[in-house]
Enzyme design. Structure first.
Site, PDB file in Angstrom:
ATOM      1  N   GLY A 102       0.801  -1.229   0.000  1.00 30.61           N
ATOM      2  CA  GLY A 102       0.000   0.000   0.000  1.00 30.61           C
ATOM      3  C   GLY A 102       0.828   1.269   0.000  1.00 30.61           C
ATOM      4  CB  SER A 105       6.579  -0.814  -3.519  1.00 27.67           C
ATOM      5  OG  SER A 105       7.349  -1.664  -4.267  1.00 27.67           O
ATOM      6  CB  ALA A 107       3.618   4.012  -8.488  1.00 27.22           C
ATOM      7  CG  ASP A 149      -0.781   3.689  -6.183  1.00 29.08           C
ATOM      8  OD1 ASP A 149      -1.700   4.296  -5.604  1.00 29.08           O
ATOM      9  OD2 ASP A 149      -0.386   2.564  -5.839  1.00 29.08           O
TER      10      ASP A 149
HETATM   11  O1  PMV Z   1      -2.295  -0.724  -2.414  1.00 26.74           O
HETATM   12  P1  PMV Z   1      -1.968   0.148  -3.560  1.00 26.74           P
HETATM   13  O2  PMV Z   1      -0.844   1.079  -3.303  1.00 26.74           O
HETATM   14  O3  PMV Z   1      -1.773  -0.604  -4.827  1.00 26.74           O
HETATM   15  O4  PMV Z   1      -3.242   1.120  -3.791  1.00 26.74           O
HETATM   16  C1  PMV Z   1      -4.387   0.655  -4.418  1.00 26.74           C
HETATM   17  C2  PMV Z   1      -5.426   1.740  -4.458  1.00 26.74           C
HETATM   18  C3  PMV Z   1      -6.788   1.235  -4.960  1.00 26.74           C
HETATM   19  O5  PMV Z   1      -7.665   2.344  -4.867  1.00 26.74           O
HETATM   20  C4  PMV Z   1      -7.321   0.125  -4.089  1.00 26.74           C
HETATM   21  C5  PMV Z   1      -6.717   0.762  -6.399  1.00 26.74           C
HETATM   22  C6  PMV Z   1      -6.509   1.847  -7.425  1.00 26.74           C
HETATM   23  O6  PMV Z   1      -6.179   1.507  -8.565  1.00 26.74           O
HETATM   24  O7  PMV Z   1      -6.729   3.034  -7.123  1.00 26.74           O
END
Ligand code: PMV
Length: 311
Positions: A102, A105, A107, A149
């Protein structure tokens, strides 16, 4: 030798609902970074060598499979830069960010690679183009990324983001002190995203309503960020977390850390990113940062990052 880097990111409000067209707010975590070094190759070798010692990977670009995100970041950048002649380069990637947790990483790795190659080849790229290439790589990681991201990492500024709209960079009037607790349970973004899609398809009324409620929280949060109403922001984080729990995106470990942070005096706490594992974040007053950090460690967080975000 050329060096470039990119920051991690945290979604403060609106993850998941952002995939369905609601706004979200994300901030860069400038103190937690990915670094990419580009050097020449050893004599007698040719091509692009990619080394990621933190994850025990080392391979040549021409040998990587088409789905490999690192190799894709390199190839897409070379295409964008219009490089036709073969490039000889040795890329070494180091990351302070836990993978699939979350903190953005994937990006951050893409943006750091893109910046490093463009600097090495002395061919500057616009930030929008950097974000666009990183988005194309995100699409390889998970099918339907909202684009939040790559945007926040490429701009390295707090963003108010609506899918397929120009991102708005938002001023933050009072610096935010965030404590991030890592559950140590990595979770690939695709899993919670597709689970949620199935649930939404079965019950679009309920889930659509929750997405809208999250959207309203995000709109209020933007005003609070701009006016510096930190306490109200904490309350909004708690409300966002309740909705994420209702949608089944939290986990026992996340709940445990979130409760520990609140009990230790955090103004608000929630999961951040895809959820079902990964990290949680807590907003704190500067003088309770140490207490919350200790509480998270005692509650079993595998890593704790204390960071400050300003506009
Ligand atoms: O967990 P991460 O950093 O990949 O964030 C995902 C964010 C979501 O809203 C769940 C998916 C998205 O594409 O925005």
């Amino acid at each position: 030798m050329t060096l470039a880097s990119a920051s991690g990111k945290a979604i403060l409000f609106g993850e998941h609902a952002v995939v369905y067209g609601q706004p979200a707010i994300a901030v860069p975590l400038s103190q937690i970074r990915v670094t990419v070094q580009v050097e020449g190759l050893d004599p007698g070798t040719t091509g692009v060598l990619i080394d990621a010692p933190d994850i025990n990977q080392s391979y040549w670009l021409h040998e990587a499979d088409g789905e490999n995100p690192l190799a894709s970041a390199v190839s897409l950048t070379l295409d964008e830069l219009g490089v036709k002649a073969p490039v000889d380069a040795h890329l070494t990637i180091h990351s302070q960010l836990p993978i699939a947790s979350g903190l953005g990483s994937s990006a951050a790795v893409s943006v750091a690679v893109i910046r490093a190659l463009s600097a090495h080849l002395v061919k500057p790229l616009e930030v929008e183009t950097i974000s666009k290439i990183a988005y194309a790589v995100e699409c390889i990681h998970h099918g339907t990324p909202s684009g939040i991201d790559n945007t926040v990492v490429a701009y390295e500024k707090p963003v108010y983001f609506i899918r397929e709209h120009k991102p708005e960079l938002i001023p933050i009037s009072t610096p935010l002190k965030l404590i991030i607790g890592d559950t140590g349970e990595s979770m690939r973004t695709t899993i919670p995203v597709s689970l949620l899609r199935e649930r939404w398809e079965k019950d679009p009324g309920t889930y659509g309503g929750w997405f809208e409620e999250i959207g309203e929280i995000v709109i209020k949060a933007r005003t609070m960020l701009e006016t510096g109403s930190i306490e109200s922001l904490g309350t909004l984080m708690d409300q966002n977390q309740t909705l994420l729990e209702d949608m089944g995106l939290s986990s026992l470990e996340l709940q445990h850390l979130i409760r520990a942070a609140r009990k230790a005096g955090a103004l608000g706490a929630k999961l951040s990113g895809a959820g079902m594992g990964g990290i949680m974040l807590a907003l704190v007053e500067p003088d309770s940062a140490q207490i919350v950090e200790t509480a998270l460690r005692e509650a079993g967080a595998k890593q704790v990052f204390t960071t400050e975000v300003d506009g």
